[in-house]
Design a protein around this motif. Structure first.
Motif, PDB file in Angstrom:
ATOM      1  N   GLU A  95       0.783  -1.189   0.045  1.00 28.38           N
ATOM      2  CA  GLU A  95      -0.121  -0.075   0.045  1.00 28.38           C
ATOM      3  C   GLU A  95       0.865   1.213   0.047  1.00 28.38           C
ATOM      4  O   GLU A  95       0.480   2.175  -0.730  1.00 28.38           O
ATOM      5  N   LEU A  96       2.043   1.328   0.727  1.00 30.63           N
ATOM      6  CA  LEU A  96       2.765   2.308   0.771  1.00 30.63           C
ATOM      7  C   LEU A  96       3.342   2.602  -0.601  1.00 30.63           C
ATOM      8  O   LEU A  96       3.653   3.688  -1.176  1.00 30.63           O
ATOM      9  N   ALA A  97       3.961   1.470  -1.046  1.00 32.35           N
ATOM     10  CA  ALA A  97       4.613   1.510  -2.510  1.00 32.35           C
ATOM     11  C   ALA A  97       3.431   2.190  -3.589  1.00 32.35           C
ATOM     12  O   ALA A  97       3.890   3.111  -4.292  1.00 32.35           O
ATOM     13  N   THR A  98       2.201   2.017  -3.429  1.00 32.27           N
ATOM     14  CA  THR A  98       1.209   2.120  -4.417  1.00 32.27           C
ATOM     15  C   THR A  98       0.745   3.632  -4.053  1.00 32.27           C
ATOM     16  O   THR A  98       0.756   4.445  -5.044  1.00 32.27           O
ATOM     17  N   LEU A  99       0.962   4.233  -2.845  1.00 34.57           N
ATOM     18  CA  LEU A  99       0.662   5.548  -2.638  1.00 34.57           C
ATOM     19  C   LEU A  99       1.774   6.363  -3.037  1.00 34.57           C
ATOM     20  O   LEU A  99       1.542   7.732  -3.442  1.00 34.57           O
ATOM     21  N   LYS A 100       3.129   5.882  -2.993  1.00 30.61           N
ATOM     22  CA  LYS A 100       4.301   6.626  -3.317  1.00 30.61           C
ATOM     23  C   LYS A 100       4.197   6.897  -4.868  1.00 30.61           C
ATOM     24  O   LYS A 100       4.600   7.842  -5.543  1.00 30.61           O
TER      25      LYS A 100
END
Length: 104
Positions: A95-100
């Motif tokens: 999820e963090l990678a998707t948000l970045k």
């Protein structure tokens, strides 16, 4: 010294050695049990056992029972919890990678 005196001295020496070995075995038994069960308080159990024997054996049973008290959770339950936490961390990293990527 006649034969009877020498034999009596030999028997007394053997009895003394057996008693000392029995005391050492009993004194170290709770500590060995706790160590075999991976108890977190192995040193405290060992000390309580020896102090209990030094005080006439009054507190030795407490150390013996303490060595058998389970501490913490079982390995299977803990392993399942660790696996669940690893899955959660992997999801959060995705999820963090998707948000970045979305903000870039």
């Amino acid at each position: 010294m006649d034969f009877a005196s020498v034999f009596a001295l030999f028997v007394i020496t053997i009895l003394f050695a057996v008693i000392v070995c029995a005391i050492v075995a009993l004194g170290s038994l709770p500590g060995k049990i706790a160590q075999g069960r991976n108890h977190p308080h192995v040193d405290a159990i060992n000390v309580a056992s020896w102090i209990g024997l030094a005080l006439g054996g009054i507190f030795w049973p407490i150390a013996f029972i303490w060595a058998f008290i389970p501490m913490g959770r079982s390995g299977a339950a803990e392993g399942a919890e660790v696996d669940a936490l690893r899955k959660q961390v992997a999801q959060l990293q995705e999820e963090l990678a998707t948000l970045k990527n979305a903000s870039a």
